[in-house]
Design an enzyme around this catalytic site. Structure first.
Site: not given
Length: 635
Positions: A37-38, A221-222, A252, A595
């Site tokens: 996504k980044t 973002d997020e 998340q 992670r």
DNA sequence: CTTAGGAAACTTTTT
DNA sequence: GTTTCCTAAG
């Protein structure tokens, strides 16, 4: 044109490409862990500039941490040699807007406002509650209530608290006093940075238009971790733009305890008529780890219907997942240290490939001592740890007060350091004389001869350096230490460890020295520090990283340890009686596991030192659910 | 107004 | 096991 485009979109899969190129309407991208996504967000910015000729300063990108913002800006700069000036966190954006337009509010703030951190706020609230004969111990509760109120409601914060059910309503007076104190100090707390941003944009149509017209595209973002006020900021800035892009993953969402609303994703679809796309292919983890992650989500409630992602990957089924049950916490930390040794010696990993993700920060102590014993270099990624040392806070408070005589938190901290015989009695007399600032109050207060003499010396020092602090903080710091005899104070106050403390101060001096060489001001330094995130303090050195699961958001490591998987720790004791907190704990576990790129080591202990005595522990419920995915560790 | 000593509370997670 | 809070004496 075609050539440039193919270069920009190189290495993206069809779904990612589609998301990068789409600008016909607002877009919500639901993107799973490790789905890139980044990369999409960065490519979108680059694509706008390179392919659609958008000027870089017409793009506003909001990230969750300052580190993410810096990395994103850096990547765009590397690809296009252009730096978009508006990539930041919500809080940093708020500061920028308020430095320009805070005067619109009918309040006594000006654009040189300072930012109070959690500790400053708590001290102020504590003081208020002492004065009101309330238990200062409850200051933390009061602070939470005030903070929540600011996140959910706008200008009517005090009325809102008054309307709450009983115990909470009693803090409305505190909230009102706190509000006044901050205004008198020309200080904003973290929540104010967001709240006042919405107020400015609400209040004045011209200013709102100005900010709306400044940006053609807004990317966030997020998004699952935005709160009400942040959502409002987006609404107010969006106007009827089509160039809105939000990316997030409801699974998340790990910050609802501080007011974030994953349901903002659904609201975004409705309010803005956004279309929805998904990224479900994971590029980060081995298939084994991804299978485990998917299994964790099987146990989750499904209020999200078709928004649930089914992550898949082409990665191999290799890698390693292990679960080690230990007799006690000592055995567990030794297991971790041994494992790290063999990861280096047998498998060729570096220390920096390894992260230990903990649920509670007190767990780091035991881990640290095991790593230290085994000569394993490590770094504990913490908040403002350095700036939390008492001696650093003292001196920084002095400098803050020299820069801003209204700063109440700073004044009350330092007025009696070193002792000027001004305790709570004298302080309350000074408070009664407060009109414009604390120097004025101190001058006018009736004090004993001894207190008066000391106060006058204090005033003298503060006024002498006021004009120099912004440009020459290093010089002011050094002179100040001499004039107030701070080292002598340290020696008498801290008998055994004053050497360490003097060492810390010399580190602070270095920071200011560098600041002067870079030509940065003291205020810029304060702002930088207060708005930086834990992740900003991750060094790139060769060391194992120890951090909380929350701090690991958005990061990835080849090897991940998650210790202390026990009921009462993970999930935490305070979440056990509450279904929605339990759901969040589960998501936190999911975030932790995802992670890991190659190896994941889970562990638990049957007993653990808690509050100085040994308590028996029960294995975490999550371990039971995922047994099949794990090969049992050596007993 | 300080200091010393003992009791009590304490641990989620943070921009 | 450690930090913070409270009280009584200097």
């Amino acid at each position: 044109m075609i050539k440039g485009e193919s270069m920009l979109l190189d290495g993206l899969n069809p779904q990612q490409k589609e998301a990068v190129k789409y600008f016909d309407s607002p877009l919500l991208l639901i993107a799973g862990a490790g789905s890139g996504k980044t990369k999409v967000l960065t490519s979108k910015i680059a694509y706008l500039i390179k392919e659609r000729g958008t000027r870089a300063n017409r793009i506003l990108a909001i990230t969750f941490t300052k580190k993410a913002a810096n990395e994103m800006a850096e990547r765009v700069r590397k690809a296009l040699s252009v730096s978009p000036p508006w990539i930041s966190t919500f809080h940093a954006f708020g500061v920028r807007l308020l430095r320009e337009d805070i005067s619109v509010l009918d309040k006594n703030f000006d654009r040189k406002f300072v930012i109070y951190d959690a500790d400053d706020s708590l001290k102020i609230i504590k003081g208020i509650m002492k004065r009101l004969n309330m238990k200062p111990k409850d200051a933390g509760i009061a602070k939470d209530i005030i903070s929540k109120a600011k996140q959910e409601h706008r200008a009517d914060m005090v009325d809102y608290i008054r309307s709450l059910p009983f115990p909470a309503s009693s803090y409305s007076v505190v909230a009102d006093e706190y509000r006044k104190d901050l205004e008198k100090s020309n200080a904003l707390d973290y929540d104010d940075l967001l709240l006042f941003t919405t107020e400015v944009l609400f209040k004045d149509a011209l200013i709102r238009q100005k900010w709306q017209q400044r940006f053609d595209y807004i990317l966030i973002d997020e998004f699952q971790d935005t709160n009400d006020v942040q959502y409002q900021i987006i609404q107010l800035l969006a106007g009827n733009k089509k160039g809105l892009f939000a990316v997030g993953d409801p699974f998340q969402s790990i910050y609802s305890w501080r007011g974030s609303k994953p349901s903002n994703m659904l609201r975004f679809l409705e309010d803005f008529g956004a279309i929805e796309m998904k990224l479900e292919k994971n590029y980060r983890s081995t298939k084994k780890i991804l299978n485990l992650a998917n299994k964790i989500l099987c146990g989750a409630g499904d209020m999200w219907g078709d928004k649930i992602l089914k992550l898949h990957t082409d990665n191999e089924l290799d890698g390693e997942i292990e679960n080690k049950e230990n007799e006690n916490d000592i055995e567990e930390t030794n297991y971790i240290a041994d494992k790290i040794r063999s990861l280096l010696n047998v498998h060729g990993y570096y220390y920096s490939d390894i992260a230990i993700l903990i649920r509670m920060s007190f767990l780091s102590r035991g881990i640290e001592s095991a790593l230290m014993k085994n000569n394993i270099p490590y770094q504990v990624v913490r908040g403002l740890a350095f700036y939390e040392h008492a001696e650093i806070r003292d001196l920084v408070s002095y400098l803050r007060f020299i820069a801003n005589h209204k700063d109440k938190a700073a004044f009350e901290r330092i007025i009696n350091i070193p002792s000027r015989y001004i305790g709570s009695k004298a302080l309350s007399i000074i408070r009664d004389h407060h009109k414009t600032d604390w120097i004025q109050a101190l001058k006018e207060a009736k004090l004993s001869p001894r207190q008066r003499l000391n106060s006058d010396i204090f005033i003298n020092i503060v006024e002498k350096y006021s004009d120099m602090i912004e440009g020459a903080p290093f010089m002011v710091l050094m002179e100040l230490i001499k004039e107030i005899g701070y080292f002598d104070y340290l020696k008498s106050e801290y008998k055994d460890d004053h050497d360490d403390r003097i060492e810390n101060i010399s580190e602070l001096a270095n920071v200011f020295k560098n600041l002067e060489t870079e030509g940065k001001t003291f205020s810029e330094f304060m702002e930088d520090n207060l708005l930086s995130s834990e992740q900003d303090r991750i060094g790139s050195d060769r060391s194992v990283k120890i951090m909380t699961l929350h701090a690991a958001k958005g990061l990835e490591f080849p090897v991940v340890f998650i210790p202390a998987l026990e009921e009462g720790i993970f999930p935490s004791a305070k979440s056990l009686d509450n279904l929605s907190s339990l759901e969040e704990e589960r998501r936190l576990f999911y975030v932790g596991c995802t992670r890991a790129k190659e190896r994941l080591y889970l562990s638990s202990a049957e007993s653990r030192m808690k509050f100085g005595s040994i308590s028996p522990m029960l294995e975490s419920r999550y371990l039971d659910e995922i047994k099949e995915e794990i090969q049992a560790g050596v007993p």
